[in-house]
Design a protein around this motif. Sequence first.
Motif, PDB file in Angstrom:
ATOM      1  N   GLY A 137      58.915 -50.777   4.779  1.00 34.90           N
ATOM      2  CA  GLY A 137      60.114 -50.955   3.882  1.00 34.90           C
ATOM      3  C   GLY A 137      60.847 -52.285   4.593  1.00 34.90           C
ATOM      4  O   GLY A 137      62.139 -52.425   4.365  1.00 34.90           O
ATOM      5  N   LEU A 138      60.157 -53.036   5.519  1.00 34.27           N
ATOM      6  CA  LEU A 138      61.005 -54.151   6.104  1.00 34.27           C
ATOM      7  C   LEU A 138      61.013 -55.151   4.994  1.00 34.27           C
ATOM      8  O   LEU A 138      60.085 -55.578   4.093  1.00 34.27           O
ATOM      9  N   THR A 139      62.098 -55.937   4.934  1.00 34.41           N
ATOM     10  CA  THR A 139      62.329 -57.008   3.853  1.00 34.41           C
ATOM     11  C   THR A 139      62.341 -58.224   4.735  1.00 34.41           C
ATOM     12  O   THR A 139      63.173 -58.533   5.726  1.00 34.41           O
ATOM     13  N   ILE A 140      61.723 -59.212   4.161  1.00 39.43           N
ATOM     14  CA  ILE A 140      61.578 -60.502   4.658  1.00 39.43           C
ATOM     15  C   ILE A 140      62.530 -61.401   4.091  1.00 39.43           C
ATOM     16  O   ILE A 140      62.571 -61.673   2.846  1.00 39.43           O
ATOM     17  N   LEU A 141      63.436 -62.500   4.899  1.00 39.46           N
ATOM     18  CA  LEU A 141      64.166 -63.384   4.131  1.00 39.46           C
ATOM     19  C   LEU A 141      63.837 -64.688   4.706  1.00 39.46           C
ATOM     20  O   LEU A 141      63.749 -64.999   5.805  1.00 39.46           O
ATOM     21  N   PHE A 142      63.903 -65.732   3.640  1.00 39.28           N
ATOM     22  CA  PHE A 142      63.403 -67.153   4.137  1.00 39.28           C
ATOM     23  C   PHE A 142      64.913 -68.093   3.891  1.00 39.28           C
ATOM     24  O   PHE A 142      65.672 -67.755   3.133  1.00 39.28           O
ATOM     25  N   GLU A 143      65.084 -68.865   4.974  1.00 38.57           N
ATOM     26  CA  GLU A 143      66.365 -69.829   4.793  1.00 38.57           C
ATOM     27  C   GLU A 143      66.154 -70.470   3.475  1.00 38.57           C
ATOM     28  O   GLU A 143      67.412 -70.691   3.235  1.00 38.57           O
ATOM     29  N   GLY A 144      65.242 -70.727   2.751  1.00 38.51           N
ATOM     30  CA  GLY A 144      65.145 -71.426   1.571  1.00 38.51           C
ATOM     31  C   GLY A 144      65.565 -70.694   0.335  1.00 38.51           C
ATOM     32  O   GLY A 144      65.876 -71.204  -0.544  1.00 38.51           O
ATOM     33  N   GLY A 145      66.132 -69.437   0.468  1.00 37.64           N
ATOM     34  CA  GLY A 145      66.518 -68.563  -0.247  1.00 37.64           C
ATOM     35  C   GLY A 145      65.626 -67.521  -1.175  1.00 37.64           C
ATOM     36  O   GLY A 145      66.118 -66.564  -2.023  1.00 37.64           O
ATOM     37  N   VAL A 146      64.465 -67.294  -0.392  1.00 38.30           N
ATOM     38  CA  VAL A 146      63.342 -66.401  -0.825  1.00 38.30           C
ATOM     39  C   VAL A 146      63.634 -65.117  -0.394  1.00 38.30           C
ATOM     40  O   VAL A 146      63.477 -64.993   1.028  1.00 38.30           O
ATOM     41  N   ILE A 147      63.734 -63.989  -0.948  1.00 38.98           N
ATOM     42  CA  ILE A 147      64.045 -62.530  -0.494  1.00 38.98           C
ATOM     43  C   ILE A 147      62.788 -61.731  -0.935  1.00 38.98           C
ATOM     44  O   ILE A 147      62.587 -61.791  -1.994  1.00 38.98           O
ATOM     45  N   GLY A 148      62.021 -61.392   0.104  1.00 44.82           N
ATOM     46  CA  GLY A 148      60.886 -60.464  -0.075  1.00 44.82           C
ATOM     47  C   GLY A 148      59.565 -61.341  -0.770  1.00 44.82           C
ATOM     48  O   GLY A 148      59.126 -61.090  -1.814  1.00 44.82           O
ATOM     49  N   PRO A 149      59.364 -62.534   0.095  1.00 41.98           N
ATOM     50  CA  PRO A 149      58.265 -63.289  -0.273  1.00 41.98           C
ATOM     51  C   PRO A 149      56.788 -62.643  -0.496  1.00 41.98           C
ATOM     52  O   PRO A 149      56.677 -61.764   0.234  1.00 41.98           O
ATOM     53  N   PHE A 150      56.012 -62.895  -1.493  1.00 42.44           N
ATOM     54  CA  PHE A 150      54.726 -62.486  -1.743  1.00 42.44           C
ATOM     55  C   PHE A 150      53.928 -63.472  -1.076  1.00 42.44           C
ATOM     56  O   PHE A 150      53.976 -64.405  -1.432  1.00 42.44           O
ATOM     57  N   VAL A 151      53.154 -62.842   0.098  1.00 45.49           N
ATOM     58  CA  VAL A 151      52.442 -64.150   0.906  1.00 45.49           C
ATOM     59  C   VAL A 151      50.839 -63.354   0.691  1.00 45.49           C
ATOM     60  O   VAL A 151      50.766 -62.279   1.224  1.00 45.49           O
ATOM     61  N   GLU A 152      49.989 -64.173   0.317  1.00 43.21           N
ATOM     62  CA  GLU A 152      48.791 -64.062   0.019  1.00 43.21           C
ATOM     63  C   GLU A 152      47.738 -64.165   1.250  1.00 43.21           C
ATOM     64  O   GLU A 152      48.360 -65.278   1.911  1.00 43.21           O
ATOM     65  N   ALA A 153      46.893 -63.452   1.567  1.00 44.80           N
ATOM     66  CA  ALA A 153      46.186 -63.754   2.966  1.00 44.80           C
ATOM     67  C   ALA A 153      45.434 -65.262   2.738  1.00 44.80           C
ATOM     68  O   ALA A 153      44.934 -65.357   1.632  1.00 44.80           O
ATOM     69  N   GLY A 154      45.498 -65.738   3.768  1.00 40.92           N
ATOM     70  CA  GLY A 154      44.839 -67.192   3.837  1.00 40.92           C
ATOM     71  C   GLY A 154      45.652 -68.264   3.086  1.00 40.92           C
ATOM     72  O   GLY A 154      45.360 -69.293   2.974  1.00 40.92           O
ATOM     73  N   LEU A 162      48.992 -68.835   3.788  1.00 42.44           N
ATOM     74  CA  LEU A 162      50.427 -69.137   4.581  1.00 42.44           C
ATOM     75  C   LEU A 162      51.210 -70.169   4.102  1.00 42.44           C
ATOM     76  O   LEU A 162      50.696 -71.422   4.186  1.00 42.44           O
ATOM     77  N   PRO A 163      52.543 -70.065   3.700  1.00 39.83           N
ATOM     78  CA  PRO A 163      53.156 -71.122   3.480  1.00 39.83           C
ATOM     79  C   PRO A 163      53.568 -72.117   4.652  1.00 39.83           C
ATOM     80  O   PRO A 163      53.726 -71.583   5.658  1.00 39.83           O
ATOM     81  N   PRO A 164      53.448 -73.397   4.499  1.00 38.25           N
ATOM     82  CA  PRO A 164      53.890 -74.268   5.452  1.00 38.25           C
ATOM     83  C   PRO A 164      55.306 -74.598   5.897  1.00 38.25           C
ATOM     84  O   PRO A 164      55.531 -75.224   6.771  1.00 38.25           O
ATOM     85  N   SER A 165      56.132 -73.985   4.948  1.00 37.63           N
ATOM     86  CA  SER A 165      57.693 -74.158   5.249  1.00 37.63           C
ATOM     87  C   SER A 165      58.389 -73.118   4.387  1.00 37.63           C
ATOM     88  O   SER A 165      57.837 -72.389   3.448  1.00 37.63           O
ATOM     89  N   THR A 166      59.505 -72.667   4.760  1.00 36.77           N
ATOM     90  CA  THR A 166      60.440 -71.708   4.317  1.00 36.77           C
ATOM     91  C   THR A 166      61.047 -72.149   3.066  1.00 36.77           C
ATOM     92  O   THR A 166      61.423 -71.432   2.319  1.00 36.77           O
ATOM     93  N   ASN A 167      60.860 -73.538   2.758  1.00 37.47           N
ATOM     94  CA  ASN A 167      61.417 -74.156   1.278  1.00 37.47           C
ATOM     95  C   ASN A 167      60.302 -74.285   0.463  1.00 37.47           C
ATOM     96  O   ASN A 167      60.269 -74.903  -0.620  1.00 37.47           O
ATOM     97  N   GLU A 168      58.947 -73.612   0.853  1.00 38.60           N
ATOM     98  CA  GLU A 168      57.806 -73.696   0.213  1.00 38.60           C
ATOM     99  C   GLU A 168      57.830 -72.881  -1.279  1.00 38.60           C
ATOM    100  O   GLU A 168      58.054 -71.830  -1.399  1.00 38.60           O
ATOM    101  N   GLN A 169      57.680 -73.466  -2.585  1.00 42.25           N
ATOM    102  CA  GLN A 169      58.087 -73.096  -3.851  1.00 42.25           C
ATOM    103  C   GLN A 169      57.132 -72.105  -4.119  1.00 42.25           C
ATOM    104  O   GLN A 169      57.375 -70.765  -5.005  1.00 42.25           O
TER     105      GLN A 169
END
Length: 267
Positions: A59-76, A78-85
């Motif tokens: 139930g952990l919620t991840i928050l990015f500085e760029g404005g994304v709440i609960g990002p979906f990150v696929e294995a392999g 990984l975003p290079p930036s918190t502003n990665e669209q």
Amino acid sequence: MTTEPVRTTPALAAVPAYTASELLGVMSARLLKDGQTVFAGVGIPLLAAILAQKTHAPGLTILFEGGVIGPFVEAGKLPPSTNEQRCTRRANMLVSITEVLLMLQRGYVDVGFMGGAQIDRYGNLNSSFIGDADNPKIRLPGTGGGNDIASLADMIVAMKHEKRRFVEKVDFITSPGFIEGGDSRAKAGLPAGGMFRVVTDLGIMGFDAQTRAMTVVALHPGVTPQAIKDNTGFDLPVPSDVPVTEVPSDVELAILRELDPARLYTA
């Protein structure tokens, strides 16, 4: 000619089954709790947060500085930036940067992850410059949202344990810890938040409830109290009964390696 400072004792000489970065990720993940909202950056902070989600904190919620709440990150991937669209795809919510900072101010963020070039005994972080302000030896990236996070949330810092990083007094306070210790943080107008833990490749540090000075709360396997003292630029107490952390499990390491198969952040 300058040379790289020599570490007195290798951190993982006795446990070569995982890297120092993997150790940072696992130990940081174990500090997170189910139901928390975590302000995470890319690299080890994001890996640690996802690892916590996949093990003990679904139930952990991840928050990015760029404005994304609960990002979906696929294995392999990984975003290079918190502003990665690409992080917005299948995310729980997308808000503005202003809204993210308002979430901090309203007390909706439990934990922030951070790193820095220098940290002192009271958990103050420097990511601005090394040396004199008017003629710095090295210019660093600066604060970004780091000052906001450190001012308003509990902080976990993950970084390599070296004497040049753990200094008596940081050259500049980019992100405040407990400032001068005691109640100085509250007197400065920051009654909430503060440094919670500092995770390194040698151990885990906490802060005394009264003095707010850093102290060792756990050592990693194979690390001696003397080794951690030798790699710290100030007096860092190590209790005689300090516990030793459990080595990363096969499951934890497998999750990290699946998330980062190219070893961009865990090498």
